[in-house]
Design an enzyme around this catalytic site. Structure first.
Site, PDB file in Angstrom:
ATOM      1  N   ASP A 180       7.528 -13.571  -9.968  1.00  0.00           N
ATOM      2  CA  ASP A 180       7.235 -12.759 -11.053  1.00  0.00           C
ATOM      3  C   ASP A 180       7.701 -13.202 -11.813  1.00  0.00           C
ATOM      4  O   ASP A 180       9.489 -12.426 -11.928  1.00  0.00           O
ATOM      5  CB  ASP A 180       6.616 -10.913 -10.552  1.00  0.00           C
ATOM      6  CG  ASP A 180       5.051 -10.994 -10.362  1.00  0.00           C
ATOM      7  OD1 ASP A 180       4.350 -11.639 -11.237  1.00  0.00           O
ATOM      8  OD2 ASP A 180       4.603  -9.719  -9.376  1.00  0.00           O
ATOM      9  N   LYS A 214       5.102 -16.277 -11.995  1.00  0.00           N
ATOM     10  CA  LYS A 214       4.828 -16.036 -12.385  1.00  0.00           C
ATOM     11  C   LYS A 214       3.957 -14.671 -13.310  1.00  0.00           C
ATOM     12  O   LYS A 214       4.834 -14.050 -13.692  1.00  0.00           O
ATOM     13  CB  LYS A 214       3.164 -14.995 -11.412  1.00  0.00           C
ATOM     14  CG  LYS A 214       2.033 -14.373 -11.852  1.00  0.00           C
ATOM     15  CD  LYS A 214       1.264 -14.042 -10.351  1.00  0.00           C
ATOM     16  CE  LYS A 214       1.998 -12.140  -9.415  1.00  0.00           C
ATOM     17  NZ  LYS A 214       2.110 -11.224  -9.878  1.00  0.00           N
ATOM     18  N   GLU A 254      -6.269  -9.624 -10.465  1.00  0.00           N
ATOM     19  CA  GLU A 254      -6.656  -8.416  -9.500  1.00  0.00           C
ATOM     20  C   GLU A 254      -8.117  -7.308  -9.822  1.00  0.00           C
ATOM     21  O   GLU A 254      -7.779  -6.743 -10.984  1.00  0.00           O
ATOM     22  CB  GLU A 254      -4.839  -7.908 -10.037  1.00  0.00           C
ATOM     23  CG  GLU A 254      -4.531  -6.607  -9.506  1.00  0.00           C
ATOM     24  CD  GLU A 254      -3.073  -5.820  -9.258  1.00  0.00           C
ATOM     25  OE1 GLU A 254      -2.482  -7.051  -9.961  1.00  0.00           O
ATOM     26  OE2 GLU A 254      -2.897  -4.975  -8.518  1.00  0.00           O
TER      27      GLU A 254
HETATM   28  O1  KIV Z   1       3.384  -7.535  -7.735  1.00  0.00           O
HETATM   29  C1  KIV Z   1       3.054  -8.418  -7.279  1.00  0.00           C
HETATM   30  O2  KIV Z   1       3.140  -8.103  -6.100  1.00  0.00           O
HETATM   31  C2  KIV Z   1       1.677  -8.550  -7.442  1.00  0.00           C
HETATM   32  C3  KIV Z   1       0.069  -8.782  -6.686  1.00  0.00           C
HETATM   33  C4  KIV Z   1      -0.229  -7.838  -6.501  1.00  0.00           C
HETATM   34  C5  KIV Z   1      -0.125  -9.990  -6.743  1.00  0.00           C
HETATM   35  O3  KIV Z   1       1.338  -9.192  -8.469  1.00  0.00           O
END
Ligand code: KIV
Length: 263
Positions: free
Chosen positions: A89, A118, A187
């Protein structure tokens, strides 16, 4: 030696899995030990999620997570993941313009070992994704409920409930694929909307709280082990009933692959 044997799962393999109807099993992890267990249990994508702000650091949102936090946890996970694709992320406000996004995505790949990044996106992030993609950075676009917007949203509610909101999210998905996203994560959207997105785009769609009709499923690791602090999301399922963490993860992978999860 096959490509998968030397590099593990990549964008092409995910696309092939979705085309042959094989469900993609995804879980979060934040450290080397769990990364190894997940990798050996057949998880296809390990997400180093900014959910670490909640499940590792104890905050009530993901907003306080920094780039250094993401790089630290990502480097722990990527060292132990041999087969699974490591997606990381981009934290809150680390991709507010193209230069910042390119700089931070590069750090996640070079210092954190990310194989894909992501980011929470609408059509507004199309240009950023286009540039990242042109530079060789694989991108997953996270749509629907975007937890980094918690202070605007005021709560973690299901998204796309009315016709206009659903149409906006569908158009976001189409634009982000066009911009070069390799993967979508949806989500907490309505199940018919997730199905519609899956039928409309040609890249794989991973769901969380979005119903069965996605190409794959993801959950937060702590939620499937029943060790979430506070309230566990209603769409999660505790798999730690089988006697070992390894077996719990294997059961989760088997249920995602067979379609038994989610119901
Ligand atoms: O940060 C995370 O773990 C996520 C998941 C909830 C998909 O984005």
């Amino acid at each position: 030696m096959s490509l998968e044997a030397s590099y593990g799962i990549g964008v092409r393999e995910l696309s092939a899995m979705s085309k042959r109807g094989e469900k993609i099993a995804c879980l979060t992890a934040y450290d080397a030990s769990f990364a190894q267990v997940l990798d050996q249990a057949g998880v296809d994508i390990i997400l180093v999620g900014d959910s670490l702000g909640m499940v590792i650091q104890g905050h009530n949102s993901t907003v306080s997570v920094s780039m250094d936090d993401m790089i630290y946890h990502s480097s722990c996970v990527s060292l132990m993941s041999k087969r699974a694709l490591v997606v990381v992320d981009m934290p809150f406000m680390s991709y507010s313009n193209i230069d910042q996004a390119l700089f931070n995505a590069t750090r996640l790949m070079q210092e954190g070992g990310a194989q894909m990044v992501k980011l929470e996106a609408t059509q507004r992030q199309s240009e950023i994704i286009e540039e990242m993609s042109a530079c060789g950075i694989p991108v997953c676009a996270h749509l629907g409920l975007r937890p980094q917007y918690i202070h605007k949203l005021g709560g973690y509610q299901r998204q796309g409930k009315d016709i206009e909101a659903a149409e906006d999210i569908l158009q976001d998905a189409i634009s982000l694929e066009k911009a070069g996203a390799d993967l979508l994560l949806v989500e907490c959207i309505t199940h018919p909307l997730a199905a519609k997105i899956q039928q409309t785009v040609s890249i794989p769609v991973i769901g969380i709280g979005a119903g069965k009709d996605c190409d794959g499923q993801i959950l937060v690791l702590q939620d499937i082990l029943g060790i979430t602090a506070g309230k566990t999301p209603s769409f999660a399922k505790n798999y730690l009933t089988s006697g070992s963490i390894q077996m719990a993860i294997e059961d989760y992978v088997a249920e995602v692959k067979s379609g038994a999860f989610p119901r």
